[in-house]
Write a protein that holds these residues in place. Structure first.
Motif, mmCIF file in Angstrom:
data_model
loop_
_atom_site.group_PDB
_atom_site.id
_atom_site.type_symbol
_atom_site.label_atom_id
_atom_site.label_comp_id
_atom_site.label_asym_id
_atom_site.label_seq_id
_atom_site.Cartn_x
_atom_site.Cartn_y
_atom_site.Cartn_z
ATOM 1 N N ARG A 350 -31.855 115.253 -16.753
ATOM 2 C CA ARG A 350 -33.007 114.365 -16.957
ATOM 3 C C ARG A 350 -34.341 115.081 -16.816
ATOM 4 O O ARG A 350 -35.400 114.451 -16.972
ATOM 5 C CB ARG A 350 -32.952 113.208 -15.953
ATOM 6 N N GLY A 351 -34.315 116.366 -16.490
ATOM 7 C CA GLY A 351 -35.557 117.095 -16.303
ATOM 8 C C GLY A 351 -36.280 116.754 -15.020
ATOM 9 O O GLY A 351 -37.494 116.947 -14.918
ATOM 10 N N GLN A 352 -35.518 116.279 -14.007
ATOM 11 C CA GLN A 352 -36.124 115.836 -12.750
ATOM 12 C C GLN A 352 -35.672 116.687 -11.559
ATOM 13 O O GLN A 352 -35.780 116.237 -10.416
ATOM 14 C CB GLN A 352 -35.747 114.372 -12.496
ATOM 15 N N LEU A 353 -35.150 117.873 -11.808
ATOM 16 C CA LEU A 353 -34.598 118.669 -10.717
ATOM 17 C C LEU A 353 -35.632 118.965 -9.642
ATOM 18 O O LEU A 353 -35.307 118.997 -8.451
ATOM 19 C CB LEU A 353 -34.036 119.985 -11.269
ATOM 20 N N TYR A 354 -36.877 119.171 -10.028
ATOM 21 C CA TYR A 354 -37.915 119.524 -9.058
ATOM 22 C C TYR A 354 -38.786 118.332 -8.672
ATOM 23 O O TYR A 354 -39.703 118.484 -7.862
ATOM 24 C CB TYR A 354 -38.804 120.633 -9.632
ATOM 25 N N ALA A 355 -38.504 117.173 -9.223
ATOM 26 C CA ALA A 355 -39.357 116.007 -8.963
ATOM 27 C C ALA A 355 -38.611 114.854 -8.308
ATOM 28 O O ALA A 355 -39.240 113.894 -7.877
ATOM 29 C CB ALA A 355 -39.984 115.519 -10.279
ATOM 30 N N TRP A 356 -37.284 114.912 -8.229
ATOM 31 C CA TRP A 356 -36.499 113.789 -7.700
ATOM 32 C C TRP A 356 -36.390 113.927 -6.184
ATOM 33 O O TRP A 356 -35.542 114.634 -5.660
ATOM 34 C CB TRP A 356 -35.118 113.778 -8.342
ATOM 35 N N ALA A 357 -37.277 113.248 -5.475
ATOM 36 C CA ALA A 357 -37.352 113.375 -4.017
ATOM 37 C C ALA A 357 -36.055 112.967 -3.309
ATOM 38 O O ALA A 357 -35.661 113.616 -2.331
ATOM 39 C CB ALA A 357 -38.531 112.562 -3.479
ATOM 40 N N PRO A 358 -35.347 111.890 -3.742
ATOM 41 C CA PRO A 358 -34.082 111.554 -3.060
ATOM 42 C C PRO A 358 -33.061 112.692 -3.097
ATOM 43 O O PRO A 358 -32.337 112.916 -2.127
ATOM 44 C CB PRO A 358 -33.583 110.324 -3.830
ATOM 45 N N LEU A 359 -33.002 113.424 -4.212
ATOM 46 C CA LEU A 359 -32.101 114.577 -4.288
ATOM 47 C C LEU A 359 -32.529 115.652 -3.296
ATOM 48 O O LEU A 359 -31.693 116.254 -2.613
ATOM 49 C CB LEU A 359 -32.103 115.148 -5.704
ATOM 50 N N HIS A 360 -33.819 115.873 -3.171
ATOM 51 C CA HIS A 360 -34.316 116.882 -2.235
ATOM 52 C C HIS A 360 -34.000 116.486 -0.795
ATOM 53 O O HIS A 360 -33.616 117.342 0.015
ATOM 54 C CB HIS A 360 -35.826 117.067 -2.416
ATOM 55 N N ARG A 361 -34.135 115.209 -0.479
ATOM 56 C CA ARG A 361 -33.822 114.760 0.885
ATOM 57 C C ARG A 361 -32.335 114.889 1.164
ATOM 58 O O ARG A 361 -31.923 115.249 2.276
ATOM 59 C CB ARG A 361 -34.295 113.316 1.077
ATOM 60 N N PHE A 362 -31.510 114.578 0.175
ATOM 61 C CA PHE A 362 -30.064 114.728 0.329
ATOM 62 C C PHE A 362 -29.705 116.190 0.546
ATOM 63 O O PHE A 362 -28.902 116.531 1.433
ATOM 64 C CB PHE A 362 -29.358 114.164 -0.912
ATOM 65 N N ALA A 363 -30.299 117.081 -0.247
ATOM 66 C CA ALA A 363 -30.036 118.514 -0.090
ATOM 67 C C ALA A 363 -30.507 119.012 1.274
ATOM 68 O O ALA A 363 -29.844 119.847 1.910
ATOM 69 C CB ALA A 363 -30.732 119.296 -1.207
ATOM 70 N N LEU A 364 -31.642 118.502 1.742
ATOM 71 C CA LEU A 364 -32.149 118.890 3.055
ATOM 72 C C LEU A 364 -31.195 118.446 4.157
ATOM 73 O O LEU A 364 -30.903 119.198 5.094
ATOM 74 C CB LEU A 364 -33.537 118.283 3.270
ATOM 75 N N ALA A 365 -30.679 117.224 4.040
ATOM 76 C CA ALA A 365 -29.737 116.719 5.042
ATOM 77 C C ALA A 365 -28.423 117.501 5.026
ATOM 78 O O ALA A 365 -27.757 117.632 6.063
ATOM 79 C CB ALA A 365 -29.466 115.232 4.795
#
Length: 472
Positions: A350-365
């Motif tokens: 979807r072109g949202q790899l760097y903009a999808w905050a929920p994915l970033h929070r999941f990766a951080l967790a």
């Protein structure tokens, strides 16, 4: 209070405690050494400054983690002589040479090139420096090779005989090293190390993307980590399944404990998802199960019979509650890794790899999840082998040194105090390094200047206001 406990229990607790601290650092440094080699190789191939910025950023972290792994591993050899002298005497002719090969090949290779890798960029040239980085990465893999060969022989001994002194002696070194479970354990552990590193790198990248989505280094490291999670997590699940089938063949009691099968099932065994194993009663209470699914997974047939622990003497039962739950922790984290990889592919599409905050929070967790999975897998493997140190041949109770409880309690207390003090400070320092965002122009490079290497055309400088599109 500890002094009144059984010295065998104290010795087992001490070994488990020190190994648990030790195993997390090599599992990180194995994957991180390969990641550093990939980063430097990409820099040499493309000339893009972002790869060198990331290399220097993670090189500091690798140096600390590698040192902590070496320090935490030093005491392991001493414990073989102090708390487990009978085990050392009986298995020394087989295990001793393999441990020596690990030092002569892996450790010497790592030590020989580590200094060049850490300090030689401006002294030996980029290509020779890359060779040093590759040698360190190869050394970490060779180290894993020999250590897993040792552990696998203890799990599935082969190629041995006994001498008049009751010692195990090698008859066929090829069979000793490449014992029945070794290939499965090597693949499973190395993939676990790569995934552990990918989750840490992804978590650090996600943290900095949540602060600044335009940071080119954060974007690059997050993209690379998510590729690793997406591609390797499903392979790890398949490797784990193959490893489980191998374990069923050679260590059936361990699989019975993992599955919670106290009773035999002649017409198909259920897959117990959750429950409370009762070792005394020999049953899993409040079991949530799927009928016959365990037979399908392990035997590929719904009605395939599976033996339970009731087919073995109680003295040969492993501690089922520990193995049962550690296995489920490992599997759950593996499924979460797969989910993270799939979500990253969706975001990338979807072109949202760097903009999808929920994915970033999941990766951080998920950052520390790899370490938890490695520990859970180690507990499943080692506790599931009980009551043996060499499966089916040498019992744990027969392996310990004839020590008094107070002596083992004193050393255990000292280990707990020193380990928590030293490694807590080291871990906090690592987290402090990771909290700082990667910067362009690390020491040794001029900010904004092209990176010049022999025979390589430097890439143009990156405009920080443009959206960088790293290799996805």
């Amino acid at each position: 209070m500890l002094a009144h406990l059984d010295p065998l229990i104290l010795a087992r607790v001490q070994f488990g405690f020190t190994v648990a601290f030790h195993i997390v650092f090599p599992s990180f440094s194995i994957g991180l050494a390969s990641f550093l080699a990939v980063l430097e190789g990409l820099w040499l191939a493309t000339g893009r400054p972002v790869f060198m910025d990331l290399f220097r950023y993670w090189l500091k972290i690798f140096a600390i983690a590698f040192a902590m792994g070496v320090v935490s591993g030093l005491v392991m050899s001493y414990q073989f002589g102090t708390n487990w002298s009978v085990f050392s005497d009986k298995t020394g002719p087989v295990l001793g040479p393999m441990m020596g090969y690990e030092v002569l090949t892996a450790f010497f290779l790592e030590a020989g090139f580590l200094g060049v890798m850490l300090f030689g960029m401006t002294k030996v040239g980029p290509r020779l420096h890359f060779v040093a980085t590759l040698m360190v990465a190869i050394g970490t893999f060779i180290s894993a090779f020999w250590i897993l060969a040792v552990n696998s022989w203890m799990q599935t001994p082969a190629g041995y005989g006994t001498n008049p002194q009751g010692q195990f002696v090698p008859l066929d070194w090829w069979a000793v090293v490449f014992n029945p479970s070794f290939p499965f354990r090597l693949v499973h552990m190395v993939l676990a190390a790569y995934l552990t590193t990918a989750l840490v790198v992804g978590a650090v990248g996600a943290r900095h993307l949540l602060r600044d989505r335009t940071n080119p280094a954060a974007r690059t490291m997050f993209s690379m980590a998510m590729w690793m999670a997406a591609l390797v997590a499903p392979v790890q699940i398949l490797a784990g399944d193959a490893h489980g089938l191998n374990t069923l063949e050679h260590q059936p009691a361990k699989v019975m404990a993992m599955e919670g099968h106290y009773q035999s099932h002649p017409d198909g065994a259920p897959l117990i998802l959750f429950g409370l194993p009762d070792q005394e009663a020999g049953t899993v209470r409040y079991a949530l199960e799927i009928p016959k699914l365990s037979s399908l997974v392990l035997k590929h047939a719904l009605d395939a019979p599976l033996a339970g622990l009731d087919s073995l003497p109680r003295k040969d039962w492993p501690p089922v509650p520990i193995v049962f739950w550690s296995f489920r922790v490992m599997v759950t984290i593996g499924l979460l890794m797969l989910l993270l990889g799939c979500l990253s592919l969706l975001a990338r599409y979807r072109g949202q790899l760097y903009a999808w905050a929920p994915l970033h929070r999941f990766a951080l967790a998920m950052g520390p999840a790899g370490f938890v999975a490695v520990l859970a897998g180690w507990i499943t493997t080692e506790v599931g082998r009980q009551p043996y140190t060499v499966y089916g041949l040498l019992r744990t109770a027969e392996s310990a040194s004839p020590l008094d409880g107070p002596a083992v309690a004193a050393s255990l207390t000292a280990f707990v105090v020193v380990y928590f003090s030293v490694f807590t400070m080291g871990t906090l320092y690592l987290l402090r390094l990771m909290a700082k965002p990667p910067q362009a122009g690390e020491p040794g490079l001029q900010p904004g200047a092209p990176i010049r290497t022999a025979g390589i055309t430097p890439a143009p400088a990156v405009d920080p206001d443009r959206h960088l599109q790293p290799a996805e």
